[in-house]
Design a protein around this motif. Structure first.
Motif, short mmCIF file in Angstrom:
data_model
loop_
_atom_site.label_atom_id
_atom_site.label_comp_id
_atom_site.label_asym_id
_atom_site.label_seq_id
_atom_site.Cartn_x
_atom_site.Cartn_y
_atom_site.Cartn_z
N SER A 1 0.80 -1.22 0.00
CA SER A 1 0.00 0.00 0.00
C SER A 1 0.84 1.28 0.00
CB SER A 1 -0.99 -0.03 1.17
OG SER A 1 -0.31 -0.37 2.33
N THR A 2 2.16 1.14 -0.14
CA THR A 2 3.00 2.34 -0.30
C THR A 2 3.19 2.59 -1.79
OG1 THR A 2 4.20 1.80 1.73
CG2 THR A 2 5.26 3.36 0.25
N SER A 3 2.77 3.74 -2.25
CA SER A 3 2.93 4.00 -3.69
C SER A 3 4.42 4.16 -4.00
CB SER A 3 2.18 5.26 -4.10
OG SER A 3 2.87 6.41 -3.66
N LEU A 4 4.79 3.75 -5.20
CA LEU A 4 6.20 3.88 -5.58
C LEU A 4 6.59 5.35 -5.65
CD1 LEU A 4 6.71 1.05 -8.20
CD2 LEU A 4 7.16 1.05 -5.76
N GLU A 5 5.62 6.16 -5.98
CA GLU A 5 5.88 7.59 -6.04
C GLU A 5 6.29 8.11 -4.66
OE1 GLU A 5 2.58 9.45 -7.83
OE2 GLU A 5 3.94 10.54 -9.17
N ALA A 6 5.55 7.68 -3.63
CA ALA A 6 5.88 8.12 -2.26
C ALA A 6 7.20 7.50 -1.82
CB ALA A 6 4.76 7.72 -1.31
N PHE B 1 -3.52 3.41 -3.64
CA PHE B 1 -4.92 3.72 -3.36
C PHE B 1 -5.67 2.44 -3.02
CE2 PHE B 1 -3.93 7.15 -6.50
CZ PHE B 1 -3.88 8.15 -5.55
N PRO B 2 -6.12 2.28 -1.79
CA PRO B 2 -6.87 1.07 -1.47
C PRO B 2 -8.28 1.16 -2.05
CG PRO B 2 -6.65 2.48 0.46
CD PRO B 2 -6.02 3.21 -0.67
N ALA B 3 -8.76 0.08 -2.58
CA ALA B 3 -10.11 0.08 -3.14
C ALA B 3 -10.80 -1.21 -2.77
CB ALA B 3 -10.03 0.20 -4.66
N GLN B 4 -12.06 -1.13 -2.45
CA GLN B 4 -12.85 -2.33 -2.19
C GLN B 4 -13.65 -2.61 -3.47
OE1 GLN B 4 -13.26 -4.10 0.97
NE2 GLN B 4 -11.39 -3.04 1.48
N ALA C 1 -18.59 -15.25 -5.67
CA ALA C 1 -18.45 -13.80 -5.55
C ALA C 1 -17.89 -13.45 -4.18
CB ALA C 1 -19.81 -13.12 -5.73
N CYS C 2 -17.18 -12.35 -4.14
CA CYS C 2 -16.76 -11.82 -2.83
C CYS C 2 -16.53 -10.33 -2.98
CB CYS C 2 -15.51 -12.52 -2.29
SG CYS C 2 -14.02 -12.15 -3.20
N PHE C 3 -16.42 -9.65 -1.88
CA PHE C 3 -16.19 -8.21 -1.87
C PHE C 3 -14.93 -7.99 -1.06
CE2 PHE C 3 -17.00 -3.95 -0.02
CZ PHE C 3 -17.18 -3.25 -1.21
N GLY C 4 -13.92 -7.40 -1.69
CA GLY C 4 -12.68 -7.32 -0.94
C GLY C 4 -11.72 -6.29 -1.49
N PRO C 5 -10.48 -6.38 -1.04
CA PRO C 5 -9.49 -5.36 -1.34
C PRO C 5 -8.85 -5.57 -2.70
CG PRO C 5 -8.50 -7.09 -0.06
CD PRO C 5 -9.90 -7.51 -0.31
N MET C 6 -8.69 -4.56 -3.43
CA MET C 6 -7.97 -4.66 -4.71
C MET C 6 -7.08 -3.43 -4.79
SD MET C 6 -9.58 -7.29 -6.08
CE MET C 6 -10.91 -8.11 -5.24
N VAL C 7 -6.06 -3.37 -4.01
CA VAL C 7 -5.18 -2.21 -4.07
C VAL C 7 -4.63 -2.14 -5.48
CG1 VAL C 7 -3.30 -1.03 -2.91
CG2 VAL C 7 -4.43 -2.94 -1.81
N SER C 8 -4.65 -0.97 -6.08
CA SER C 8 -4.13 -0.90 -7.44
C SER C 8 -2.72 -0.34 -7.41
CB SER C 8 -5.02 -0.05 -8.32
OG SER C 8 -5.13 1.22 -7.75
#
Ligand SMILES: Nc1ncnc2c1ncn2[C@@H]1O[C@H](COP(=O)(O)OP(=O)(O)OP(=O)(O)O)[C@@H](O)[C@H]1O
Length: 623
Positions: free
Chosen positions: A266-271, A363-366, A616-623
């Protein structure tokens, strides 16, 4: 998931047994053992000086050496009682950039390896009282040289597996090689190919090898090591050398490995690279975009750092990457340019010629993950955004139309229920547990089994029903569906704070296969529930666990005839269960869809193609 088995040099301060004062092994001259040069998880390295000096210009007969002692009780020994590293040196010994192995043997309960003496490690250089970091020029030289060494190791079919500042050493002044870079410690090296074939992809999520701070995310996830992992570790090493720190330092405890891995993703390469010149970020972007079997483009990566190398006379580290590229007798290869590499990796060049790929944006996304199987015309219905109070009404309408529940999921305190016509089903029951008393406190692991209605499940097991779908809500509610008419033989389940990889492996060897998985609870406070079944009809199974949608692994198993048979997600991770069954026709399509809202409109399009929701499931898909 126990990811924290990795070693972190600075965490353990175990006392080592005292090594002998004099050493003679494997036909070596006698060496007097002097001061300690370094120590690691398995052994310690001390300086050795020849007891009876006899001047010689032969590099194989030096006056000063490094002696690595590993006690016979060390965990780093093979079943034959020798350090694993000795075998690797046998294969890689003459690779440029590795210290020369001079003698090896046993003395006084120690396995002793006498090798070329080196100078300070990059860790020693930075870890002085007022902590210094390397200049960009120095770090660029390290990058270019380390890439050459890694290329040499990789060419011989091995991955180093533990690239870090402690293992990158300068040559010794006494040997006149203080401006040359070496890579030490082959204790975690492993093969990436057997003969000429790349090893097959596999994952053991609870099997971590490496150093937590610098390990690739693939290594954290227990994936079979491949060449890309060394490049990713080199990337983190470079950032550490430049910044003096990495954002995932400071985690402690049993769960450290998991927390560090989560932070890396979850650390962006930019950061991560915000204080460095673009080549460092570009290199990391490239390293993390490499696929499992891909041969890294070492030369193009080295080229990236060239603008930072400066005038040779000002360099603290000599750069002679040509040594490895143009060895006598080695065929000249054409290496694609970085621009060509960029194209094949779907990396784009921005207006300044910098590489850009939207990887690890932080960016964390569900998201919803829905899986579609091909079936000849099927009656299917789904209900989404269903509150617990409306659940029974929807289900009973479906039941009245001879539909049964085939998949369930929970998201934002609402339920998704998928119902199909399935003539094999004789009867079906479902329950939603209340568990509201748990809303304020997290149940302990021993009480967590109570999250599922144990007695209700046992009662239906006794009557020939089996669990066929399961979901858990943020407020600790569990929905369990039990069906009669499946050819299952036996079933068991486990509730655990981490995905129970070890338990699943044991169950696999007893013939049980995962048939459902889900999590119950909220962010940082949840339990996995995994159901395994004997007689599930699968030949074999792979469970893929990741922080993001594991696209590469899914394609790997699809290509081998596996199909996704269940999915589950926690707020951090996604589990994709892929099974091989005799009935799966290789060409039978299976599709997946990731959407931020429930994909109601897309489902109609899928139905038109005879593709129906299978899981089906609902979960994290950090991009
Ligand atoms: N040939 C050498 N000359 C000088 N110093 C060395 C040499 N080899 C290793 N060292 C130093 O000793 C340290 C420990 O060596 P090494 O990493 O091989 O041991 P290890 O027990 O396998 O460590 P780890 O737990 O990190 O795998 C290195 O970090 C380095 O600083």
């Amino acid at each position: 998931m126990a990811l924290a088995h990795g070693k972190d040099k600075h965490d353990d301060d175990d006392a080592f047994p005292t090594p002998p004062a004099k050493v003679t092994v494997g036909g070596s001259p006698q060496f007097l053992v002097h001061q300690q040069l370094g120590k690691g998880g398995f052994g310690q390295v001390l300086k050795g000086v020849r007891a009876f000096p006899r001047a010689s210009k032969d590099p194989h007969k030096p006056m000063h050496v490094a002696i690595k002692f590993e006690h016979k009780t060390s965990k780093g020994l093979t079943s034959k009682g020798v350090p694993y590293e000795w075998d690797i040196y046998q294969q890689l010994g003459d690779t440029p950039g590795l210290p020369m192995l001079l003698h090896k043997g046993f003395q006084d309960n120690f396995c002793v390896m006498i090798m070329e003496l080196l100078g300070k490690s990059l860790w020693d250089i930075c870890n002085v009282p007022h902590r210094t970091s390397l200049s960009e020029q120095y770090a660029a030289c390290v990058a270019v040289e380390c890439l050459s060494i890694l290329e040499g190791i990789h060419e011989k079919g091995y991955v180093h597996g533990d690239v870090k500042p402690e293992n990158l050493c300068l040559g010794a002044e006494v040997n006149g090689s203080e401006k040359k870079l070496f890579l030490v410690d082959l204790g975690l090296a492993s093969k990436w190919r057997n003969q000429f074939r790349h090893l097959e992809y596999s994952q053991r999520p609870d099997d971590f090898r490496g150093t937590i701070r610098y390990a690739s995310v693939h290594a954290h996830l227990g994936r079979q090591t491949s060449r890309r992992d060394d490049l990713e570790s080199l990337g983190y090493t470079l950032i550490f050398l430049l910044n003096g720190e990495l954002p995932w330092q400071g985690f402690t405890g049993d769960n450290k490995g998991f927390l560090v891995a989560k932070q890396k993703v979850s650390t962006s390469l930019e950061a991560l690279c915000s204080r460095c010149s673009p080549p460092f970020q570009q290199f990391l972007e490239y390293a993390i975009s490499l696929s499992f079997k891909e041969t890294p483009n070492y030369k193009a990566c080295q080229k990236l750092f060239e603008p930072l190398l400066g005038d040779p006379s000002t360099r603290k580290l000599a750069v002679d990457y040509g040594v490895h590229a143009g060895k006598v007798g080695q065929k000249r290869q054409r290496h694609p340019s970085f621009e060509e590499t960029a194209m094949t990796h779907d990396l784009t060049l921005d207006k300044d010629g910098n590489l850009r790929k939207k990887l690890r944006t932080g960016f964390p996304a569900q998201q919803f993950l829905t899986i579609y199987d091909h079936r000849d015309t099927q009656k299917q219905r789904y209900h989404y955004n269903v509150s617990t109070t409306r659940l029974d009404t929807h289900i009973s309408v479906g039941r009245a139309d001879n539909l049964v529940i085939t998949a369930v999921a929970s998201y934002n305190e609402l339920w998704l229920v998928v119902m199909d016509a399935d003539p094999r089903v004789k009867d079906q029951r479902h329950i939603v547990t209340d568990n509201s008393h748990l809303r304020t406190s997290r149940p302990s692991e021993s009480c967590a089994t109570e999250l599922l209605p144990r007695e209700w499940i046992s009662q239906y097991w006794d009557r020939g029903y089996f669990i066929t779908a399961i979901a858990g809500s943020k407020s600790w509610q569990a929905m369990v569906v039990m069906t009669k008419g499946r050819p299952y033989q036996q079933q068991s389940y486990k509730v655990s704070a981490h995905f129970p990889c070890e338990w699943v492996r044991r169950k696999h060897s007893d013939g049980f296969m995962v048939t459902c998985c889900a999590t119950i609870g909220s962010r940082d406070n949840y339990y996995w529930v995994v159901v395994v079944t004997a007689g599930a009809g699968f030949e074999t199974q792979a469970v893929e666990l990741d922080f993001v949608y594991p696209s590469e692994a899914i394609h790997h198993y699809w290509d081998r005839g596996y199909r996704i048979t269940s999915v589950g997600a926690s707020p951090d991770q996604i589990a994709v269960v892929m099974s091989l069954a005799p009935g799966y026709a290789a060409e039978a399509p299976q599709e997946t869809l990731r959407t931020s809202t429930f994909p109601a409109t897309h489902i109609k399009e899928k139905w038109d193609k005879d593709l129906y929701i299978a899981a089906a499931c609902f979960g994290p898909m950090v991009s």
